[in-house]
Design an enzyme around this catalytic site. Structure first.
Site, mmCIF file in Angstrom:
data_model
loop_
_atom_site.group_PDB
_atom_site.id
_atom_site.type_symbol
_atom_site.label_atom_id
_atom_site.label_comp_id
_atom_site.label_asym_id
_atom_site.label_seq_id
_atom_site.Cartn_x
_atom_site.Cartn_y
_atom_site.Cartn_z
ATOM 1 N N GLU A 47 0.839 -1.201 0.000
ATOM 2 C CA GLU A 47 0.000 0.000 0.000
ATOM 3 C C GLU A 47 0.872 1.248 0.000
ATOM 4 O O GLU A 47 1.979 1.255 0.558
ATOM 5 C CB GLU A 47 -0.923 0.007 1.224
ATOM 6 C CG GLU A 47 -1.996 -1.065 1.186
ATOM 7 C CD GLU A 47 -2.880 -1.036 2.427
ATOM 8 O OE1 GLU A 47 -2.713 -0.096 3.247
ATOM 9 O OE2 GLU A 47 -3.706 -1.949 2.572
ATOM 10 N N ARG A 104 -2.983 2.204 -25.509
ATOM 11 C CA ARG A 104 -3.182 1.309 -26.653
ATOM 12 C C ARG A 104 -4.509 0.556 -26.570
ATOM 13 O O ARG A 104 -4.970 0.009 -27.572
ATOM 14 C CB ARG A 104 -2.015 0.315 -26.753
ATOM 15 C CG ARG A 104 -0.741 0.935 -27.311
ATOM 16 C CD ARG A 104 0.440 -0.004 -27.221
ATOM 17 N NE ARG A 104 0.942 -0.114 -25.853
ATOM 18 C CZ ARG A 104 2.036 -0.774 -25.512
ATOM 19 N NH1 ARG A 104 2.744 -1.402 -26.442
ATOM 20 N NH2 ARG A 104 2.445 -0.817 -24.259
ATOM 21 N N HIS A 138 -1.661 7.931 -27.860
ATOM 22 C CA HIS A 138 -1.592 6.900 -28.903
ATOM 23 C C HIS A 138 -2.624 7.159 -29.995
ATOM 24 O O HIS A 138 -2.349 6.954 -31.173
ATOM 25 C CB HIS A 138 -1.809 5.525 -28.276
ATOM 26 C CG HIS A 138 -1.568 4.389 -29.218
ATOM 27 N ND1 HIS A 138 -0.347 4.168 -29.831
ATOM 28 C CD2 HIS A 138 -2.402 3.417 -29.673
ATOM 29 C CE1 HIS A 138 -0.437 3.100 -30.614
ATOM 30 N NE2 HIS A 138 -1.661 2.631 -30.539
ATOM 31 N N ASP A 178 3.379 2.078 -40.013
ATOM 32 C CA ASP A 178 2.117 1.399 -40.293
ATOM 33 C C ASP A 178 1.100 2.435 -40.760
ATOM 34 O O ASP A 178 1.357 3.644 -40.724
ATOM 35 C CB ASP A 178 1.590 0.640 -39.061
ATOM 36 C CG ASP A 178 1.448 1.537 -37.832
ATOM 37 O OD1 ASP A 178 0.864 2.623 -37.951
ATOM 38 O OD2 ASP A 178 1.926 1.141 -36.750
ATOM 39 N N LYS A 201 2.270 -3.550 -42.678
ATOM 40 C CA LYS A 201 2.541 -4.667 -41.771
ATOM 41 C C LYS A 201 1.237 -5.343 -41.376
ATOM 42 O O LYS A 201 0.148 -4.776 -41.526
ATOM 43 C CB LYS A 201 3.229 -4.172 -40.503
ATOM 44 C CG LYS A 201 2.312 -3.335 -39.608
ATOM 45 C CD LYS A 201 2.941 -3.015 -38.274
ATOM 46 C CE LYS A 201 1.903 -2.331 -37.366
ATOM 47 N NZ LYS A 201 2.447 -1.971 -36.061
ATOM 48 N N ARG A 203 -0.324 -7.816 -38.027
ATOM 49 C CA ARG A 203 -0.091 -8.397 -36.700
ATOM 50 C C ARG A 203 -0.865 -9.709 -36.588
ATOM 51 O O ARG A 203 -1.926 -9.870 -37.180
ATOM 52 C CB ARG A 203 -0.598 -7.462 -35.588
ATOM 53 C CG ARG A 203 0.288 -6.265 -35.332
ATOM 54 C CD ARG A 203 -0.231 -5.506 -34.125
ATOM 55 N NE ARG A 203 0.560 -4.318 -33.846
ATOM 56 C CZ ARG A 203 1.656 -4.307 -33.126
ATOM 57 N NH1 ARG A 203 2.104 -5.428 -32.599
ATOM 58 N NH2 ARG A 203 2.319 -3.192 -32.909
ATOM 59 N N THR A 234 8.623 -3.152 -27.225
ATOM 60 C CA THR A 234 9.633 -4.206 -27.300
ATOM 61 C C THR A 234 10.578 -4.006 -28.479
ATOM 62 O O THR A 234 11.598 -4.680 -28.576
ATOM 63 C CB THR A 234 8.972 -5.585 -27.437
ATOM 64 O OG1 THR A 234 8.202 -5.612 -28.651
ATOM 65 C CG2 THR A 234 8.069 -5.876 -26.251
ATOM 66 N N GLY A 235 10.231 -3.091 -29.387
ATOM 67 C CA GLY A 235 11.096 -2.797 -30.527
ATOM 68 C C GLY A 235 10.886 -3.696 -31.727
ATOM 69 O O GLY A 235 11.529 -3.511 -32.769
#
Length: 325
Positions: A47, A104, A138, A178, A201, A203, A234-235
């Site tokens: 906490e 996201r 985003h 993208d 691209k 996914r 994450t690249g």
């Protein structure tokens, strides 16, 4: 005569959580103020306890906290700090969120999914926030999730001017990684006077962070390509896009992103990539393992500080970007 008149002046107070104190200190320096001393610690069971060591009664309070790792802890700390300010009789509470967590998750892609970006906005409002000041959401629609003013700042002027000053603009091509980033990339083209290319691209909807790059739309052969994105996690996406550009004859690739989340395998991917430079802003702290020679971090503190000043003085935040267009 009924009532009492006061001649008191407005008072700005800047508060910071523990997530990214370096950025908060920079913003305070730009504003010429000191951060309000704050006592904050974790109890043994996790906490969080917060107490401000100066009175906030009647003040216009600005609370800066970037949603970095561990993201859920820092969001909770921010909510607790907002509640503390509300109960301390702050005149107004502006939440500065350089990186907005869960951005996201801004819509339902499939059934039985949450819209977590809306949930974050609801929690900030319920805790007592009057206004949000954030950098490069985003998606723009997230501004509509908060029932109150949202000042949406852009890192484009900072990033584009840096790239434009070190690259031969006659050889420069702006590349969107993208279809979703095309509108932002188009603004880069306008600012730098460069042509646009797009990396197409796909996914895998059932595998997180798994991307397959298919083709490059536009001429990149012999060009210096600048890949523009809002965040790198994450690249995987950006490094695959860079590989596609090199495969299509690009001379060099520079990657820019506002938010360097850089989690998981990001450090190794950046290190092993053929990309010559990765340029981020300091909306998030850069992990130690990612402090590479080809990583450049630019400060958003001057932009955030100017926006805070405009909000406090009832000025125009929009004018910051109209001046630089």
């Amino acid at each position: 005569m009924t009532g009492i008149k006061t001649t008191g002046e407005k008072k700005l107070m800047l508060f910071s959580g523990r997530a990214h104190p370096e950025l908060a200190e920079e913003v305070a320096h730009e504003l010429g103020v000191s951060l309000v001393p704050t006592k904050a610690f974790d109890f043994a069971n996790g906490e969080i306890y917060v107490r401000f060591q100066e009175s906030a009664r009647g003040a216009d309070c600005f609370l800066i906290q970037s949603h970095t790792t561990p993201i859920n802890k820092w969001i909770m700390e921010q909510l607790i700090m907002i509640d503390a300010l509300k109960r301390a009789s702050a005149r107004s509470i502006t939440v500065i969120v350089p990186f907005y967590g869960y951005a996201r998750q801004d819509k339902k892609h499939r059934g039985r999914e949450p819209i977590s970006a809306r949930l974050i906005a609801d929690m900030l409002k319920t805790a007592g926030a009057d206004r949000i000041l954030t950098v490069d959401l985003h998606t723009d629609q997230i501004q509509g999730f908060f029932d109150g003013p949202v000042d949406h700042l852009f890192a484009l002027p900072v990033l584009a001017d840096y790239v434009g000053a070190k690259v031969d603009r006659s050889k420069l091509t702006v590349v969107s990684p993208d279809a979703g980033r095309v509108r932002v990339a188009d603004r880069w083209c306008d600012r730098l006077g460069a042509p646009l290319a797009i990396v197409h691209k796909r996914r895998d909807p059932d595998v997180a962070n798994q991307v397959t790059v298919h083709e490059v739309v536009g001429d990149v052969r012999g060009r210096v390509c600048v890949l523009v994105d809002d965040m790198i996690d994450t690249g995987g996406t950006i490094c695959a896009a860079a590989e596609a550009l090199f495969a299509n004859g690009a001379e060099d690739v520079i990657v820019t992103a506002t938010h360097g989340v850089l989690s998981g395998p990001a450090a190794d991917r950046l290190k092993n990539s053929k990309v010559s430079e990765f340029v981020f802003t300091n909306t998030l702290p850069t992990p130690n393992e990612v402090e590479l020679d080809k990583v450049t971090v630019l400060s958003m503190a001057p932009t955030i500080a100017r926006a805070v000043q405009e909000v406090f003085e009832d000025g125009s935040v929009t004018s910051l970007f109209e001046e630089q267009a």
